[in-house]
Design a protein around this motif. Structure first.
Motif, PDB file in Angstrom:
ATOM      1  N   TYR B 199       4.883  11.567  -4.298  1.00 25.85           N
ATOM      2  CA  TYR B 199       4.261  10.278  -3.960  1.00 25.85           C
ATOM      3  C   TYR B 199       2.747  10.386  -3.857  1.00 25.85           C
ATOM      4  CZ  TYR B 199       3.690  11.665   0.960  1.00 25.85           C
ATOM      5  OH  TYR B 199       3.301  12.293   2.105  1.00 25.85           O
ATOM      6  N   LYS B 200       2.248  11.609  -3.731  1.00 29.18           N
ATOM      7  CA  LYS B 200       0.796  11.755  -3.600  1.00 29.18           C
ATOM      8  C   LYS B 200       0.070  11.682  -4.941  1.00 29.18           C
ATOM      9  CE  LYS B 200       0.900  14.297   0.748  1.00 29.18           C
ATOM     10  NZ  LYS B 200       0.924  15.635   1.376  1.00 29.18           N
ATOM     11  N   THR B 201       0.818  11.748  -6.026  1.00 25.77           N
ATOM     12  CA  THR B 201       0.134  11.764  -7.327  1.00 25.77           C
ATOM     13  C   THR B 201       0.540  10.611  -8.240  1.00 25.77           C
ATOM     14  OG1 THR B 201       1.809  13.265  -8.227  1.00 25.77           O
ATOM     15  CG2 THR B 201      -0.161  14.283  -7.304  1.00 25.77           C
ATOM     16  N   VAL B 202       1.383   9.686  -7.778  1.00 20.06           N
ATOM     17  CA  VAL B 202       1.704   8.534  -8.639  1.00 20.06           C
ATOM     18  C   VAL B 202       0.764   7.380  -8.286  1.00 20.06           C
ATOM     19  CG1 VAL B 202       4.131   9.170  -8.948  1.00 20.06           C
ATOM     20  CG2 VAL B 202       3.491   7.626  -7.073  1.00 20.06           C
ATOM     21  N   SER B 203       0.518   6.536  -9.267  1.00 23.59           N
ATOM     22  CA  SER B 203      -0.404   5.424  -9.017  1.00 23.59           C
ATOM     23  C   SER B 203       0.315   4.273  -8.318  1.00 23.59           C
ATOM     24  CB  SER B 203      -1.033   4.956 -10.327  1.00 23.59           C
ATOM     25  OG  SER B 203      -0.013   4.611 -11.229  1.00 23.59           O
ATOM     26  N   SER B 204       1.615   4.152  -8.539  1.00 20.99           N
ATOM     27  CA  SER B 204       2.372   3.070  -7.900  1.00 20.99           C
ATOM     28  C   SER B 204       3.758   3.580  -7.534  1.00 20.99           C
ATOM     29  CB  SER B 204       2.489   1.874  -8.849  1.00 20.99           C
ATOM     30  OG  SER B 204       3.587   1.049  -8.476  1.00 20.99           O
ATOM     31  N   TYR B 205       4.052   3.584  -6.230  1.00 22.50           N
ATOM     32  CA  TYR B 205       5.395   3.992  -5.795  1.00 22.50           C
ATOM     33  C   TYR B 205       6.443   3.118  -6.476  1.00 22.50           C
ATOM     34  CZ  TYR B 205       2.837   5.880  -1.693  1.00 22.50           C
ATOM     35  OH  TYR B 205       1.978   6.520  -0.856  1.00 22.50           O
ATOM     36  N   ARG B 206       6.132   1.837  -6.511  1.00 24.91           N
ATOM     37  CA  ARG B 206       7.129   0.882  -6.999  1.00 24.91           C
ATOM     38  C   ARG B 206       7.430   1.065  -8.483  1.00 24.91           C
ATOM     39  NH1 ARG B 206       7.276  -5.637  -5.963  1.00 24.91           N
ATOM     40  NH2 ARG B 206       8.845  -6.083  -7.538  1.00 24.91           N
ATOM     41  N   SER B 207       6.382   1.242  -9.278  1.00 27.32           N
ATOM     42  CA  SER B 207       6.614   1.436 -10.715  1.00 27.32           C
ATOM     43  C   SER B 207       7.405   2.712 -10.955  1.00 27.32           C
ATOM     44  CB  SER B 207       5.290   1.537 -11.471  1.00 27.32           C
ATOM     45  OG  SER B 207       4.511   0.417 -11.223  1.00 27.32           O
ATOM     46  N   LYS B 208       7.043   3.765 -10.221  1.00 30.62           N
ATOM     47  CA  LYS B 208       7.728   5.040 -10.415  1.00 30.62           C
ATOM     48  C   LYS B 208       9.203   4.901 -10.007  1.00 30.62           C
ATOM     49  CE  LYS B 208       7.558   9.167 -11.873  1.00 30.62           C
ATOM     50  NZ  LYS B 208       7.133   9.442 -13.250  1.00 30.62           N
ATOM     51  N   LEU B 209       9.430   4.257  -8.885  1.00 24.97           N
ATOM     52  CA  LEU B 209      10.815   4.057  -8.447  1.00 24.97           C
ATOM     53  C   LEU B 209      11.594   3.223  -9.456  1.00 24.97           C
ATOM     54  CD1 LEU B 209      10.335   3.405  -4.632  1.00 24.97           C
ATOM     55  CD2 LEU B 209      11.862   5.135  -5.623  1.00 24.97           C
ATOM     56  N   ALA B 210      10.957   2.181  -9.963  1.00 26.21           N
ATOM     57  CA  ALA B 210      11.637   1.320 -10.939  1.00 26.21           C
ATOM     58  C   ALA B 210      12.021   2.130 -12.183  1.00 26.21           C
ATOM     59  CB  ALA B 210      10.742   0.141 -11.316  1.00 26.21           C
TER      60      ALA B 210
END
Lengths: 337, 337
Positions: B199-210
């Motif tokens: 989670y420290k290196t993604v730009s959007s938690y939500r996009s990554k989760l999706a």
């Protein structure tokens, strides 16, 4: 019989609080039913908070009403022409008709009402969707036990007023939150709530709740959300159960409101919050209606209805509902019984 | 045997993130057990996020540690003197000892450990409180069904790493959220999570989760809270179940954080959020431990432990835990086995 069908269309998507200009009244010819269809004349239109969601494009559990379409809504109607094997002319039915005087329906989701059983309008209140919502939300989600304290927000509304009375039937302490002194007087005077308060005139929701809930809060039936719910959350007991029925304080906001994070409190109290929709209980509607009708006959449930006159008054009735103008069930009398 | 008992006291209540100066090490004589008491020597001290709560005066499910008292904590110990009928010298026991080398205990809540069954330290992890927390939180609160998607936050921690593996055993898609690339590699490489992200290196938690949850999220096992949980909430499916196990992102805040209100989403999705404490499942610990031990023997559960050396390292181990320095279970090796 009128030759025209007056209809209320969604004219614009409101941003924030809706206004009368978001609706438009038009007249169109009364339609004819096709095969396996009925033509109904609406008698009472139900006015409900969920309708605010259908005016919005935000993703939800049901599709939004399109601009230019008849506003969605349910009501009690009389069948005036039938080409459907299950319905005869003169039948009284309950179901989705939209905000209009006449509707052609295919019979799906339409239930026949026995007019000798109870006043027709009760099929939209105590013996209809609001009654079922209170019944399943309180008994199935909150699962109150005798002696527990049940708080209801939006307590003077169609659903809240019944939820509190069902809590009393279960042997609980029922505490209501409402928005006028008259509503508070109705809750404690006529409906038998143990306590209630006017959130618009107290200096602290939390202090008032603490005073009226000396044993803490075991169950919360929430119609409102926002800072009222924050105050309730601070006072829940261990193993509290919270049913989220509505969040009317949030429906007219331009953008989502921020609030104190509450999940940590759920750990401390080992508590549960659950959202629900009454339509998910369709398989058990008969059970709910049978019980509500029995309590009604036994004098254990009291309800109040409020009417505006004519389909043209539907927008005003709806805007009033969003502002808390109603006590009990808000209806539009579209045509005489 | 050392003649002194080195102890770590709570020296100050931290505001915000704790520091080493909030603890103080002192030496006192090794105490003698009274009647129906045992003297134990601590072998492994467990380091857990809940300890942050005990440093604070805020009302919670357990009383805070007083300033000047030994910090609370559990561990695996050896009985070195017994005046208790249930325990003999040499017994290995698990229970609350505090952050110290020796403790006199009255036997309540102390369970004997069979040292031949599994490594002693596992009684503080996979076969102890973290294992039981993962077991009951996932199976009893989330109730995942085969084919569903289960997201775990704090997924590389002692509890989260087990919760995800139990989800896999149930036939679910397990998706982990963790705070380093090494943790992510461990989750997907060794533990069998279907996907995980840092989670420290993604730009959007939500996009990554999706992206990682193409079928949406049916269950969420939350150890973290805050904006990670906000992102999960936006992607839950109808009838989602969310277990709140911890909220470590919130434990070191000076004042409660605000976040987007999420109760409306619970209605739309007819979803449930429930907080829990493993101690409420005490009557079922045997069931949980039996099942966890069986899965461990079958090779279905993998765990990792991390040690610091000596009671003097306990504050550092704990501060590291709060910063996410640990992968798997964080322990302090207080004395040799």
């Amino acid at each position: 019989m009128s030759e025209v069908n007056r209809q209320i269309l969604l004219a614009a998507r409101p941003s924030g609080f809706p206004s009368a200009s978001d609706f438009q009244m038009v007249s169109s010819p009364v339609p004819d039913p096709g095969e396996e269809q009925v033509l109904v004349q609406v008698i009472y239109l139900s006015v409900d908070p969920y309708m605010r969601g259908r005016m919005s494009e935000a993703k939800s559990y049901a599709a939004p009403v399109n601009i230019g379409d008849v506003m969605t809504g349910g009501g009690v109607s009389r069948v005036i022409k039938s080409r459907h094997p299950r319905f005869a002319e003169g039948d009284i039915v309950e179901g989705i008709t939209g905000w209009q005087e006449y509707a052609v329906l295919n019979g799906r989701g339409l239930r026949k009402i026995d007019p000798s059983f109870a006043p027709l309008s009760s099929a939209l209140g105590v013996l209809g969707m609001p009654g079922l919502t209170a019944y399943f939300g309180l008994l199935d989600i909150c699962k109150p036990k005798a002696g527990e304290t049940v708080v209801v927000s939006g307590a003077a509304g169609a659903v809240g007023s019944l939820a509190g009375q069902i809590a009393k039937i279960q042997g609980c302490r029922a505490v209501g939150i409402a928005g006028t002194d008259d509503k508070v007087a109705w809750l404690t005077g006529e409906l038998g709530f143990d306590a209630a308060f006017n959130y618009k005139t107290v200096s602290s929701y939390r202090s008032k709740l603490a005073e009226l809930c000396p044993q803490g809060i075991d169950c919360y039936f929430d119609n409102v959300g926002g800072s009222i719910t924050d105050a309730v959350m601070a006072l829940i007991n261990q193993s509290a159960r919270i049913a989220i029925c509505g969040q009317i304080s949030q429906y007219n906001l331009d953008k989502p409101e921020m609030g104190p994070r509450l999940l940590g409190q759920l750990i401390v109290k080992r508590a549960r919050i659950e959202g629900f929709l009454v339509m998910d209980y369709a398989a058990r509607f008969k059970e709910g209606l049978t019980q509500m009708a029995a309590w009604l006959r036994e004098g254990k449930l009291i309800y109040r209805e409020q009417f505006t006159e004519g389909i043209e008054s539907a927008p005003q009735a709806f805007l009033g509902l969003l502002q808390g103008a109603n006590t009990g069930k808000q209806l539009v009398r579209v045509s005489p019984e």
